[in-house]
Write a protein that holds these residues in place. Structure first.
Motif, PDB file in Angstrom:
ATOM      1  N   ARG A 399       0.831  -1.463   0.173  1.00  0.00           N
ATOM      2  CA  ARG A 399       0.152   0.598   0.231  1.00  0.00           C
ATOM      3  C   ARG A 399       0.959   1.246   0.197  1.00  0.00           C
ATOM      4  O   ARG A 399       0.218   2.717  -0.654  1.00  0.00           O
ATOM      5  CB  ARG A 399      -0.606   0.137   1.210  1.00  0.00           C
ATOM      6  N   GLN A 400       1.769   1.229   0.220  1.00  0.00           N
ATOM      7  CA  GLN A 400       3.236   2.188   1.277  1.00  0.00           C
ATOM      8  C   GLN A 400       4.166   2.428  -0.750  1.00  0.00           C
ATOM      9  O   GLN A 400       4.868   2.450  -0.281  1.00  0.00           O
ATOM     10  CB  GLN A 400       3.199   2.039   1.756  1.00  0.00           C
ATOM     11  N   ALA A 401       3.540   1.708  -1.602  1.00  0.00           N
ATOM     12  CA  ALA A 401       4.351   1.732  -2.448  1.00  0.00           C
ATOM     13  C   ALA A 401       4.991   2.985  -3.041  1.00  0.00           C
ATOM     14  O   ALA A 401       6.831   3.165  -2.920  1.00  0.00           O
ATOM     15  CB  ALA A 401       3.984   0.613  -4.158  1.00  0.00           C
ATOM     16  N   PRO A 402       4.539   3.955  -2.909  1.00  0.00           N
ATOM     17  CA  PRO A 402       5.278   5.138  -3.952  1.00  0.00           C
ATOM     18  C   PRO A 402       6.086   5.966  -2.542  1.00  0.00           C
ATOM     19  O   PRO A 402       7.266   6.577  -2.894  1.00  0.00           O
ATOM     20  CB  PRO A 402       4.491   6.035  -3.827  1.00  0.00           C
ATOM     21  N   ARG A 409      14.430   6.205  -3.389  1.00  0.00           N
ATOM     22  CA  ARG A 409      15.425   6.850  -4.465  1.00  0.00           C
ATOM     23  C   ARG A 409      16.308   7.933  -3.499  1.00  0.00           C
ATOM     24  O   ARG A 409      17.068   8.577  -4.229  1.00  0.00           O
ATOM     25  CB  ARG A 409      14.394   7.741  -4.906  1.00  0.00           C
ATOM     26  N   GLN A 410      15.995   8.143  -1.960  1.00  0.00           N
ATOM     27  CA  GLN A 410      16.543   8.821  -0.956  1.00  0.00           C
ATOM     28  C   GLN A 410      17.562   8.259  -0.925  1.00  0.00           C
ATOM     29  O   GLN A 410      18.523   8.505   0.725  1.00  0.00           O
ATOM     30  CB  GLN A 410      15.541  10.101  -0.083  1.00  0.00           C
ATOM     31  N   ASP A 411      18.216   7.140  -1.067  1.00  0.00           N
ATOM     32  CA  ASP A 411      19.160   6.453  -1.058  1.00  0.00           C
ATOM     33  C   ASP A 411      18.917   5.586   0.475  1.00  0.00           C
ATOM     34  O   ASP A 411      20.135   5.504   1.402  1.00  0.00           O
ATOM     35  CB  ASP A 411      20.053   7.024  -0.632  1.00  0.00           C
ATOM     36  N   VAL A 427       7.826 -10.155   2.404  1.00  0.00           N
ATOM     37  CA  VAL A 427       8.461  -9.101   2.046  1.00  0.00           C
ATOM     38  C   VAL A 427       9.353  -8.604   1.289  1.00  0.00           C
ATOM     39  O   VAL A 427       9.232  -7.763   0.164  1.00  0.00           O
ATOM     40  CB  VAL A 427       9.326  -8.388   3.421  1.00  0.00           C
ATOM     41  N   ASP A 428       9.791  -9.612   1.071  1.00  0.00           N
ATOM     42  CA  ASP A 428      10.771 -10.486   0.005  1.00  0.00           C
ATOM     43  C   ASP A 428       9.718 -10.105  -1.323  1.00  0.00           C
ATOM     44  O   ASP A 428      10.286  -9.193  -2.461  1.00  0.00           O
ATOM     45  CB  ASP A 428      11.423 -11.251  -0.179  1.00  0.00           C
ATOM     46  N   ALA A 429       9.355 -10.832  -1.282  1.00  0.00           N
ATOM     47  CA  ALA A 429       8.180 -10.504  -2.585  1.00  0.00           C
ATOM     48  C   ALA A 429       7.830  -9.382  -2.703  1.00  0.00           C
ATOM     49  O   ALA A 429       7.500  -8.634  -4.466  1.00  0.00           O
ATOM     50  CB  ALA A 429       7.091 -11.255  -2.718  1.00  0.00           C
ATOM     51  N   ALA A 430       7.002  -8.807  -1.861  1.00  0.00           N
ATOM     52  CA  ALA A 430       6.514  -7.234  -2.385  1.00  0.00           C
ATOM     53  C   ALA A 430       7.862  -6.371  -2.531  1.00  0.00           C
ATOM     54  O   ALA A 430       7.037  -5.757  -3.512  1.00  0.00           O
ATOM     55  CB  ALA A 430       6.099  -6.458  -0.720  1.00  0.00           C
ATOM     56  N   LEU A 431       8.812  -6.544  -2.482  1.00  0.00           N
ATOM     57  CA  LEU A 431      10.557  -5.340  -2.607  1.00  0.00           C
ATOM     58  C   LEU A 431      10.149  -5.303  -4.228  1.00  0.00           C
ATOM     59  O   LEU A 431      10.397  -5.127  -5.020  1.00  0.00           O
ATOM     60  CB  LEU A 431      11.113  -5.709  -1.485  1.00  0.00           C
TER      61      LEU A 431
END
Ligand SMILES: Cc1cc2nc3c(=O)[nH]c(=O)nc-3n(C[C@H](O)[C@H](O)[C@H](O)COP(=O)(O)O)c2cc1C
Length: 454
Positions: A399-402, A409-411, A427-431
């Protein structure tokens, strides 16, 4: 030096014999030194280290043994480079004559995270390695159905590429001292030394149970205890957030239990979070039952600290941090949060999952206070049983993907702590869905995706 009288003689035969005796003595002293120098020079002349010791470790055992392996070789004057298996490239395999591999096995007989890239990138290929001499020390546990499977697979792959074993693979069941002794012996033999130092892990020391508190009264899940320990004698040793302890329970002295440290040295005590294990017949687990229920406050226990390099902050200390975990996994994440607060670093995002908010928000007051004071920039919680449909951290992450993409992106670096089964895989699959498989692999290679999962 005292010369016996009969050496001071004018007899040419005796003089010659004496001179020869001195020459032989000198050569005996000089030869090991020359050999030592030659070995050093061999490394220096080619500009490369003569040997590589590559390790793939999840919780640090293999890494520790790799360092000890390297120390033994260096003592014999051999140039050694120690690295993680993920850093071993095809070119290194093709240009190195001797590599010692120290690798453990995880999951369902898989490579630990530190070996996954090597397994995926190289062990799926054919590479001609007839010049390569190698040995494998495989760590595992016979309680798992695929005992030492990654070490075995690595050994088989190397043989299939034409590489030549220096000696047969050694499989280590639960850090068996006998098997490790065998490896040490083989090394001493290879290095031509008989003076390899003993490889004692840091000794267990007596610690006292100073405080204990039940964190989740009335929980639908197993009882979770916060336990504080201090050295029974002497000063508090140092450690870093991410490190572990091993604790010996009187009922099972052969098998120390490992727990993530939930505090930092500035807290003055080692804090652990221990879930009480219950067997089907209702009896308590040997170690957790003793720690949580039977041992009185003030009781002394045998404990030692263990470095867990793969889960330390290290060069992520200055980066934004995304901490993801469930259940008792909050322990390792809390250690990091405390280190971050102490360093004045507020760019922290915690995603935590448990069963019910009212009972299972371990360290809830403390975490909400961090959120209020700005030391925890984001706090996302997933209580799986607080709504009709099950909700887990990986669902919240999706849900918090953005926001995740933006933080990366901010490292940002990502730390995952908790159960391997349900949580870490999800979690790995979601990432991978959100950042792409290559993106996740790149983070892992940069040390920005670290896991302490069990
Ligand atoms: C979640 C988990 C899964 C494991 N799976 C296996 C396995 O499939 N086969 C095996 O031989 N050992 C398995 N082990 C045992 C480890 O390989 C063993 O504890 C080893 O000493 C760990 O070394 P490391 O600290 O270098 O990672 C597993 C351990 C854990 C915690």
């Amino acid at each position: 030096m005292i010369f016996p009288d009969d050496i001071l003689t004018g007899d040419p035969t005796r003089l010659a014999l004496t001179a020869a005796g001195f020459a032989a003595y000198g050569a005996t002293c000089l030869l090991p030194w020359l050999r030592h120098r030659r070995k050093r020079a061999a490394g220096a002349a080619t500009g490369v280290d003569s040997w590589i010791v590559a390790h793939a470790s999840q919780t640090g055992n293999a890494a520790e043994l790799a360092e000890q392996t390297a120390a033994t070789l260096r003592l014999a004057g051999i140039g050694v480079r120690v690295c993680e298996l993920s850093d071993v490239t095809q070119s290194m395999l093709e240009h190195t004559e001797r590599i010692l591999f120290v690798v453990s096995t995880y999951g369902e007989g898989d490579a630990p995270d530190a070996g996954a890239a090597f397994a995926g990138r190289l062990m799926t290929r054919t590479v001609a390695l007839p010049h390569l001499h190698y040995a494998v020390l495989a760590l595992g546990d016979r309680a798992y159905s695929h005992f030492c499977r990654f070490g075995r697979a690595l050994d088989e792959w190397l043989r299939a590429q034409g590489a030549q074993p220096l000696f047969d693979r050694i499989d280590v069941d639960r850090s068996s001292a006998q098997a490790i002794g065998q490896w040490r012996q083989q090394l001493s033999h290879l290095a031509g030394t008989s003076d390899a130092p003993d490889w004692g892990a840091p000794a267990f020391a007596p610690w006292r149970i100073a405080a204990r508190r039940l964190l989740n009264p009335h929980s639908a899940g197993g009882a979770v205890w916060h336990i504080e320990l201090e050295p029974a004698e002497g000063t508090l040793p140092s450690w870093q957030s991410g490190d572990l302890v091993q604790v010996v329970a009187p009922g099972d002295p052969e098998h120390p239990r490992e727990y993530s440290i939930a505090s930092i040295p500035a807290d003055g005590r080692v804090h652990l979070l221990v879930r009480l294990h219950r067997h089907a017949d209702g009896s308590s687990g040997v170690a957790s039952g003793w720690l949580c229920e039977q041992a009185d406050i003030g009781t002394t226990i045998a404990l030692r600290l263990r470095q867990h390099r793969r889960f330390r902050l290290e060069n992520n200390a200055a980066r934004p941090l995304i901490l993801i975990g469930n259940g008792s996994g909050i322990a390792g994440l809390r250690g990091h949060l405390r280190a971050r607060v102490r360093a004045g670093q507020g760019r922290n995002w915690l995603l935590f999952g448990e069963r019910n908010a009212v009972h299972d928000m371990h360290y809830g007051t403390e975490l909400h206070a961090l959120y209020e004071t700005g030391m925890l920039e984001r706090l996302d919680l997933a209580f799986s049983r607080d709504q009709p449909e099950r909700l887990y951290v990986q669902d919240v992450l999706r849900r918090q993907a953005p926001a995740l993409v933006e933080w990366v992106r901010q490292d940002a670096a990502i730390y995952v702590c908790g159960s391997l089964g349900g949580m870490a895989g999800g979690v790995d699959a979601a990432l991978r869905d959100i950042l792409g498989a290559e993106g996740v692999d790149a983070l892992a290679l940069q040390g920005r995706y670290r896991r302490d999962v069990y």
